[in-house]
Design a protein around this motif. Structure first.
Motif, PDB file in Angstrom:
ATOM      1  N   UNK A  20       0.867  -1.170   0.000  1.00  0.00           N
ATOM      2  CA  UNK A  20       0.000   0.000   0.000  1.00  0.00           C
ATOM      3  C   UNK A  20       0.909   1.227   0.000  1.00  0.00           C
ATOM      4  N   UNK A  21       0.573   2.204  -0.839  1.00  0.00           N
ATOM      5  CA  UNK A  21       1.360   3.434  -0.886  1.00  0.00           C
ATOM      6  C   UNK A  21       0.427   4.625  -0.743  1.00  0.00           C
ATOM      7  N   UNK A  22       0.960   5.693  -0.191  1.00  0.00           N
ATOM      8  CA  UNK A  22       0.210   6.933  -0.102  1.00  0.00           C
ATOM      9  C   UNK A  22       0.328   7.666  -1.432  1.00  0.00           C
ATOM     10  N   UNK A 112       5.011   6.524  -8.212  1.00  0.00           N
ATOM     11  CA  UNK A 112       3.961   6.939  -9.140  1.00  0.00           C
ATOM     12  C   UNK A 112       4.149   8.421  -9.414  1.00  0.00           C
ATOM     13  N   UNK A 113       4.071   8.803 -10.690  1.00  0.00           N
ATOM     14  CA  UNK A 113       4.058  10.208 -11.089  1.00  0.00           C
ATOM     15  C   UNK A 113       3.182  10.310 -12.322  1.00  0.00           C
ATOM     16  N   UNK A 114       2.073  11.020 -12.190  1.00  0.00           N
ATOM     17  CA  UNK A 114       1.127  11.204 -13.293  1.00  0.00           C
ATOM     18  C   UNK A 114       0.737  12.682 -13.309  1.00  0.00           C
ATOM     19  N   UNK A 115       1.193  13.403 -14.316  1.00  0.00           N
ATOM     20  CA  UNK A 115       0.993  14.850 -14.396  1.00  0.00           C
ATOM     21  C   UNK A 115       0.044  15.159 -15.548  1.00  0.00           C
ATOM     22  N   UNK A 116      -1.145  15.645 -15.185  1.00  0.00           N
ATOM     23  CA  UNK A 116      -2.155  16.025 -16.174  1.00  0.00           C
ATOM     24  C   UNK A 116      -2.101  17.528 -16.378  1.00  0.00           C
ATOM     25  N   UNK A 127      -7.355  29.136 -19.146  1.00  0.00           N
ATOM     26  CA  UNK A 127      -7.277  28.648 -17.775  1.00  0.00           C
ATOM     27  C   UNK A 127      -6.510  27.337 -17.847  1.00  0.00           C
ATOM     28  N   UNK A 128      -5.360  27.288 -17.184  1.00  0.00           N
ATOM     29  CA  UNK A 128      -4.520  26.093 -17.201  1.00  0.00           C
ATOM     30  C   UNK A 128      -4.583  25.413 -15.840  1.00  0.00           C
ATOM     31  N   UNK A 129      -4.682  24.108 -15.873  1.00  0.00           N
ATOM     32  CA  UNK A 129      -4.720  23.332 -14.633  1.00  0.00           C
ATOM     33  C   UNK A 129      -3.672  22.229 -14.707  1.00  0.00           C
ATOM     34  N   UNK A 130      -2.840  22.161 -13.672  1.00  0.00           N
ATOM     35  CA  UNK A 130      -1.886  21.063 -13.494  1.00  0.00           C
ATOM     36  C   UNK A 130      -2.404  20.204 -12.355  1.00  0.00           C
ATOM     37  N   UNK A 131      -2.429  18.907 -12.572  1.00  0.00           N
ATOM     38  CA  UNK A 131      -2.799  17.966 -11.515  1.00  0.00           C
ATOM     39  C   UNK A 131      -1.771  16.856 -11.511  1.00  0.00           C
ATOM     40  N   UNK A 132      -1.068  16.721 -10.398  1.00  0.00           N
ATOM     41  CA  UNK A 132      -0.033  15.696 -10.272  1.00  0.00           C
ATOM     42  C   UNK A 132      -0.458  14.708  -9.199  1.00  0.00           C
ATOM     43  N   UNK A 133      -0.549  13.447  -9.593  1.00  0.00           N
ATOM     44  CA  UNK A 133      -0.739  12.342  -8.642  1.00  0.00           C
ATOM     45  C   UNK A 133       0.623  11.692  -8.497  1.00  0.00           C
ATOM     46  N   UNK A 134       1.079  11.571  -7.267  1.00  0.00           N
ATOM     47  CA  UNK A 134       2.409  11.015  -7.069  1.00  0.00           C
ATOM     48  C   UNK A 134       2.463  10.206  -5.772  1.00  0.00           C
ATOM     49  N   UNK A 135       3.381   9.263  -5.753  1.00  0.00           N
ATOM     50  CA  UNK A 135       3.629   8.451  -4.564  1.00  0.00           C
ATOM     51  C   UNK A 135       5.122   8.196  -4.489  1.00  0.00           C
ATOM     52  N   UNK A 136       5.593   8.100  -3.269  1.00  0.00           N
ATOM     53  CA  UNK A 136       7.012   7.828  -3.042  1.00  0.00           C
ATOM     54  C   UNK A 136       7.223   6.351  -2.744  1.00  0.00           C
ATOM     55  N   UNK A 137       8.387   5.838  -3.082  1.00  0.00           N
ATOM     56  CA  UNK A 137       8.719   4.463  -2.710  1.00  0.00           C
ATOM     57  C   UNK A 137       9.133   4.400  -1.236  1.00  0.00           C
ATOM     58  N   UNK A 138       9.485   3.253  -0.777  1.00  0.00           N
ATOM     59  CA  UNK A 138      10.119   3.011   0.522  1.00  0.00           C
ATOM     60  C   UNK A 138       9.173   3.075   1.722  1.00  0.00           C
ATOM     61  N   UNK A 146       8.205  12.490   2.495  1.00  0.00           N
ATOM     62  CA  UNK A 146       7.175  13.374   1.945  1.00  0.00           C
ATOM     63  C   UNK A 146       6.824  14.459   2.946  1.00  0.00           C
ATOM     64  N   UNK A 147       6.595  14.059   4.180  1.00  0.00           N
ATOM     65  CA  UNK A 147       6.238  15.009   5.233  1.00  0.00           C
ATOM     66  C   UNK A 147       7.368  16.014   5.473  1.00  0.00           C
TER      67      UNK A 147
END
Length: 175
Positions: A20-22, A112-116, A127-138, A146-147
């Motif tokens: 499970x990853x955040x 995970x890195x997904x940049x829309x 109007x420009x929108x950036x949305x990044x879904x990301x997760x770190x390993x380890x 991350x924190x």
């Protein structure tokens, strides 16, 4: 010139394989006083990535230029955090000319890195929108990183990007 910035930092837990990853989400929105064609062309030109990346990241495109960006295009580059050089490869997984595109990390520092990138034409600009879904390993170590570092680092990178876009598109002649 009306400019807007919206920040979202949300998290969710998902399962990737046995772990499970955040998954975190970073969103930014910005008004750009230019035509949709001009804005989309600028952001879809990989050569402009260097203009939008803070110099302290030592960003370098490794793929031969020019790059014709479209679905399945792959772009290799490196970034540097202090003494650590990181190789990164992204793939354009979604391409909708003049509307949006998505780049996903195939190789790099994230689990995970997904940049829309989304663009909506409105009267007088885009109007420009950036949305990044990301997760770190380890696992827990990645969550701690991350924190402690990554969340603020990404905010700083996207703050730089926001300022550069404003500068480039409001300067005489624009980007």
């Amino acid at each position: 010139v009306a400019l807007a910035l919206r920040r979202v930092d949300a998290s969710q837990r998902v399962r990737r394989g046995a772990d499970a990853v955040n998954v975190h989400v970073l969103e930014r929105e910005q008004w750009i006083p230019a035509t949709l064609d001009r804005v989309f062309d600028f952001f879809s030109d990989a050569a402009n990535l260097e203009k939008l990346t803070p110099p302290w990241l030592g960003f370098q495109i490794r793929s031969p230029l020019p790059i014709r960006t479209k679905a399945e295009t792959r772009i290799d580059y490196t970034i540097r955090l202090g003494p650590v050089l990181m190789r990164w490869r992204t793939r354009i997984s979604v391409w909708e000319q003049g509307r949006r595109f998505v780049d996903e990390q195939e190789r790099g520092p994230y689990a995970l890195w997904e940049h829309t990138h989304e663009f909506t034409e409105m009267a007088g600009g885009v109007w420009m929108r950036d949305r990044v879904r990301y997760a770190l390993p380890l696992g827990a170590l990645g969550a701690f990183a991350h924190f402690l570092i990554v969340r603020a680092l990404l905010a700083r990178i996207f703050d730089f990007r926001f300022a550069r876009v404003r500068e480039l598109f409001t300067a005489a002649g624009g980007a």
